[in-house]
Scaffold this motif. Structure first.
Motif, PDB file in Angstrom:
ATOM      1  N   ILE A   9       0.849  -1.202   0.000  1.00  0.00           N
ATOM      2  CA  ILE A   9       0.000   0.000   0.000  1.00  0.00           C
ATOM      3  C   ILE A   9       0.876   1.240   0.000  1.00  0.00           C
ATOM      4  CG2 ILE A   9      -1.627   1.364   1.373  1.00  0.00           C
ATOM      5  CD1 ILE A   9      -2.921  -1.329   2.174  1.00  0.00           C
ATOM      6  N   LEU A  10       1.904   1.242   0.836  1.00  0.00           N
ATOM      7  CA  LEU A  10       2.836   2.375   0.864  1.00  0.00           C
ATOM      8  C   LEU A  10       3.517   2.554  -0.495  1.00  0.00           C
ATOM      9  CD1 LEU A  10       4.415   1.737   4.364  1.00  0.00           C
ATOM     10  CD2 LEU A  10       3.039   3.728   3.721  1.00  0.00           C
ATOM     11  N   SER A  11       3.850   1.449  -1.127  1.00  0.00           N
ATOM     12  CA  SER A  11       4.509   1.515  -2.434  1.00  0.00           C
ATOM     13  C   SER A  11       3.590   2.110  -3.494  1.00  0.00           C
ATOM     14  CB  SER A  11       4.968   0.126  -2.868  1.00  0.00           C
ATOM     15  OG  SER A  11       5.944  -0.357  -1.972  1.00  0.00           O
ATOM     16  N   ARG A  12       2.327   1.737  -3.466  1.00  0.00           N
ATOM     17  CA  ARG A  12       1.369   2.301  -4.435  1.00  0.00           C
ATOM     18  C   ARG A  12       1.190   3.796  -4.202  1.00  0.00           C
ATOM     19  NH1 ARG A  12      -2.401  -2.700  -3.185  1.00  0.00           N
ATOM     20  NH2 ARG A  12      -1.251  -4.247  -4.369  1.00  0.00           N
ATOM     21  N   LEU A  13       1.137   4.201  -2.936  1.00  0.00           N
ATOM     22  CA  LEU A  13       1.077   5.636  -2.625  1.00  0.00           C
ATOM     23  C   LEU A  13       2.340   6.337  -3.122  1.00  0.00           C
ATOM     24  CD1 LEU A  13      -0.313   5.572   1.031  1.00  0.00           C
ATOM     25  CD2 LEU A  13      -1.456   6.553  -0.965  1.00  0.00           C
ATOM     26  N   LEU A  61      11.023   1.489 -15.121  1.00  0.00           N
ATOM     27  CA  LEU A  61      10.331   2.747 -14.814  1.00  0.00           C
ATOM     28  C   LEU A  61       9.517   2.661 -13.528  1.00  0.00           C
ATOM     29  CD1 LEU A  61       9.181   4.002 -18.327  1.00  0.00           C
ATOM     30  CD2 LEU A  61      10.811   5.091 -16.788  1.00  0.00           C
ATOM     31  N   PHE A  62       8.895   1.534 -13.307  1.00  0.00           N
ATOM     32  CA  PHE A  62       8.118   1.383 -12.072  1.00  0.00           C
ATOM     33  C   PHE A  62       9.030   1.542 -10.866  1.00  0.00           C
ATOM     34  CE2 PHE A  62       5.870  -0.513  -8.609  1.00  0.00           C
ATOM     35  CZ  PHE A  62       4.541  -0.214  -8.862  1.00  0.00           C
ATOM     36  N   ASN A  63      10.186   0.891 -10.896  1.00  0.00           N
ATOM     37  CA  ASN A  63      11.118   0.958  -9.784  1.00  0.00           C
ATOM     38  C   ASN A  63      11.666   2.375  -9.596  1.00  0.00           C
ATOM     39  OD1 ASN A  63      12.550  -0.023  -7.611  1.00  0.00           O
ATOM     40  ND2 ASN A  63      14.062  -1.116  -8.817  1.00  0.00           N
ATOM     41  N   ALA A  64      11.921   3.078 -10.692  1.00  0.00           N
ATOM     42  CA  ALA A  64      12.409   4.460 -10.591  1.00  0.00           C
ATOM     43  C   ALA A  64      11.358   5.343  -9.909  1.00  0.00           C
ATOM     44  CB  ALA A  64      12.750   4.993 -11.980  1.00  0.00           C
ATOM     45  N   HIS A  65      10.098   5.183 -10.294  1.00  0.00           N
ATOM     46  CA  HIS A  65       9.019   5.947  -9.645  1.00  0.00           C
ATOM     47  C   HIS A  65       8.851   5.513  -8.185  1.00  0.00           C
ATOM     48  CE1 HIS A  65       7.359   8.531 -12.738  1.00  0.00           C
ATOM     49  NE2 HIS A  65       7.513   7.542 -13.605  1.00  0.00           N
ATOM     50  N   LEU A  66       8.989   4.234  -7.933  1.00  0.00           N
ATOM     51  CA  LEU A  66       8.877   3.725  -6.565  1.00  0.00           C
ATOM     52  C   LEU A  66       9.951   4.341  -5.672  1.00  0.00           C
ATOM     53  CD1 LEU A  66       7.640   1.739  -4.505  1.00  0.00           C
ATOM     54  CD2 LEU A  66       9.227   0.010  -5.389  1.00  0.00           C
ATOM     55  N   GLU A  67      11.183   4.348  -6.136  1.00  0.00           N
ATOM     56  CA  GLU A  67      12.292   4.896  -5.349  1.00  0.00           C
ATOM     57  C   GLU A  67      12.080   6.383  -5.045  1.00  0.00           C
ATOM     58  OE1 GLU A  67      15.302   3.488  -4.161  1.00  0.00           O
ATOM     59  OE2 GLU A  67      14.524   1.524  -4.707  1.00  0.00           O
ATOM     60  N   ARG A  68      11.749   7.151  -6.066  1.00  0.00           N
ATOM     61  CA  ARG A  68      11.521   8.582  -5.857  1.00  0.00           C
ATOM     62  C   ARG A  68      10.327   8.793  -4.936  1.00  0.00           C
ATOM     63  NH1 ARG A  68      10.748  12.689 -10.820  1.00  0.00           N
ATOM     64  NH2 ARG A  68       8.825  11.532 -11.147  1.00  0.00           N
ATOM     65  N   GLY A  69       9.279   8.035  -5.161  1.00  0.00           N
ATOM     66  CA  GLY A  69       8.068   8.180  -4.366  1.00  0.00           C
ATOM     67  C   GLY A  69       8.256   7.808  -2.906  1.00  0.00           C
ATOM     68  N   ILE A  70       9.070   6.808  -2.640  1.00  0.00           N
ATOM     69  CA  ILE A  70       9.321   6.425  -1.246  1.00  0.00           C
ATOM     70  C   ILE A  70      10.010   7.569  -0.511  1.00  0.00           C
ATOM     71  CG2 ILE A  70      10.698   4.897   0.240  1.00  0.00           C
ATOM     72  CD1 ILE A  70      10.026   2.641  -1.800  1.00  0.00           C
ATOM     73  N   SER A  71      10.944   8.221  -1.172  1.00  0.00           N
ATOM     74  CA  SER A  71      11.602   9.381  -0.545  1.00  0.00           C
ATOM     75  C   SER A  71      10.603  10.499  -0.296  1.00  0.00           C
ATOM     76  CB  SER A  71      12.743   9.890  -1.428  1.00  0.00           C
ATOM     77  OG  SER A  71      13.801   8.971  -1.423  1.00  0.00           O
ATOM     78  N   LEU A  72       9.721  10.744  -1.251  1.00  0.00           N
ATOM     79  CA  LEU A  72       8.693  11.773  -1.087  1.00  0.00           C
ATOM     80  C   LEU A  72       7.742  11.417   0.056  1.00  0.00           C
ATOM     81  CD1 LEU A  72       7.836  12.379  -4.858  1.00  0.00           C
ATOM     82  CD2 LEU A  72       9.025  13.968  -3.331  1.00  0.00           C
ATOM     83  N   LEU A  73       7.336  10.171   0.103  1.00  0.00           N
ATOM     84  CA  LEU A  73       6.422   9.715   1.151  1.00  0.00           C
ATOM     85  C   LEU A  73       7.081   9.810   2.529  1.00  0.00           C
ATOM     86  CD1 LEU A  73       3.523   8.560   1.149  1.00  0.00           C
ATOM     87  CD2 LEU A  73       4.539   6.279   1.140  1.00  0.00           C
ATOM     88  N   ASP A  74       8.340   9.434   2.600  1.00  0.00           N
ATOM     89  CA  ASP A  74       9.078   9.522   3.861  1.00  0.00           C
ATOM     90  C   ASP A  74       9.192  10.981   4.310  1.00  0.00           C
ATOM     91  OD1 ASP A  74      10.703   8.225   5.952  1.00  0.00           O
ATOM     92  OD2 ASP A  74      12.380   9.312   5.031  1.00  0.00           O
ATOM     93  N   ASN A  75       9.469  11.873   3.367  1.00  0.00           N
ATOM     94  CA  ASN A  75       9.541  13.308   3.702  1.00  0.00           C
ATOM     95  C   ASN A  75       8.190  13.829   4.183  1.00  0.00           C
ATOM     96  OD1 ASN A  75      12.252  13.471   3.077  1.00  0.00           O
ATOM     97  ND2 ASN A  75      11.886  14.186   0.992  1.00  0.00           N
ATOM     98  N   GLU A  76       7.112  13.380   3.549  1.00  0.00           N
ATOM     99  CA  GLU A  76       5.770  13.789   3.971  1.00  0.00           C
ATOM    100  C   GLU A  76       5.500  13.357   5.410  1.00  0.00           C
ATOM    101  OE1 GLU A  76       3.209  15.621   2.769  1.00  0.00           O
ATOM    102  OE2 GLU A  76       4.461  16.155   1.061  1.00  0.00           O
ATOM    103  N   LYS A  84      -1.668  13.607  11.110  1.00  0.00           N
ATOM    104  CA  LYS A  84      -1.342  14.728  10.224  1.00  0.00           C
ATOM    105  C   LYS A  84      -0.844  14.225   8.871  1.00  0.00           C
ATOM    106  CE  LYS A  84      -0.267  18.114  13.787  1.00  0.00           C
ATOM    107  NZ  LYS A  84       0.809  18.884  14.426  1.00  0.00           N
ATOM    108  N   PHE A  85      -0.133  13.118   8.883  1.00  0.00           N
ATOM    109  CA  PHE A  85       0.346  12.504   7.643  1.00  0.00           C
ATOM    110  C   PHE A  85      -0.828  12.149   6.745  1.00  0.00           C
ATOM    111  CE2 PHE A  85       1.528   8.325   5.625  1.00  0.00           C
ATOM    112  CZ  PHE A  85       2.427   8.821   4.694  1.00  0.00           C
ATOM    113  N   LEU A 141      -4.458  13.331   2.131  1.00  0.00           N
ATOM    114  CA  LEU A 141      -5.830  13.538   1.645  1.00  0.00           C
ATOM    115  C   LEU A 141      -6.017  14.919   1.044  1.00  0.00           C
ATOM    116  CD1 LEU A 141      -7.846  11.838   4.505  1.00  0.00           C
ATOM    117  CD2 LEU A 141      -7.651  11.052   2.152  1.00  0.00           C
ATOM    118  N   ASN A 142      -5.281  15.891   1.524  1.00  0.00           N
ATOM    119  CA  ASN A 142      -5.438  17.268   1.054  1.00  0.00           C
ATOM    120  C   ASN A 142      -4.526  17.646  -0.096  1.00  0.00           C
ATOM    121  OD1 ASN A 142      -7.519  18.051   2.832  1.00  0.00           O
ATOM    122  ND2 ASN A 142      -6.029  18.234   4.490  1.00  0.00           N
TER     123      ASN A 142
END
Length: 123
Positions: free
Chosen positions: A28-32, A89-104, A113-114, A119-120
């Motif tokens: 689920i975290l990976s899809r986000l 490409l999926f893995n490249a988006h996953l890697e970047r997205g995990i960093s973004l999600l972690d920062n969030e 709040k996360f 949601l917002n």
């Protein structure tokens, strides 16, 4: 056709940390994470370090694989082969997205709040 991808060790660490903090499963975290990455119009960097989690394509995208492929194809603004899509490409988006999600998560400071921040977010 490749049905497995390997994350970086850094992505594995962040995913497991987020899983412990939020209670969401890694898939689920990976899809986000992929969804967050797709909001950035630039192309993500290819993944060089592949010493982390090994993930099967079906566990990652499930019955929505065609949706993820269409979204990634639209983001790339070109037709992509199945080999380009997964795992590259999926893995490249996953890697970047995990960093973004972690920062969030770090920015939010707590689980509630996360979730509210996610949601917002504007699409």
């Amino acid at each position: 056709m490749n049905f497995r991808l390997k994350t970086s060790a850094n992505a594995q660490e962040k995913l497991l940390s987020l899983q412990a903090a939020t209670g969401f499963t890694w898939n689920i975290l990976s899809r986000l994470a992929v969804s967050l990455s797709l909001k950035d119009p630039s192309m993500p960097a290819p993944v060089e370090d592949k010493t982390g989690l090994e993930i099967h394509r079906n566990a990652m995208t499930g019955e929505n694989d065609y949706v993820f492929k269409a979204l990634i194809r639209q983001h790339a603004m070109k037709n992509i082969s199945d080999e380009e899509y997964f795992p590259n490409l999926f893995n490249a988006h996953l890697e970047r997205g995990i960093s973004l999600l972690d920062n969030e998560y770090k920015y939010a400071g707590n689980y509630e709040k996360f979730l509210l921040n996610l949601l917002n977010m504007e699409v």
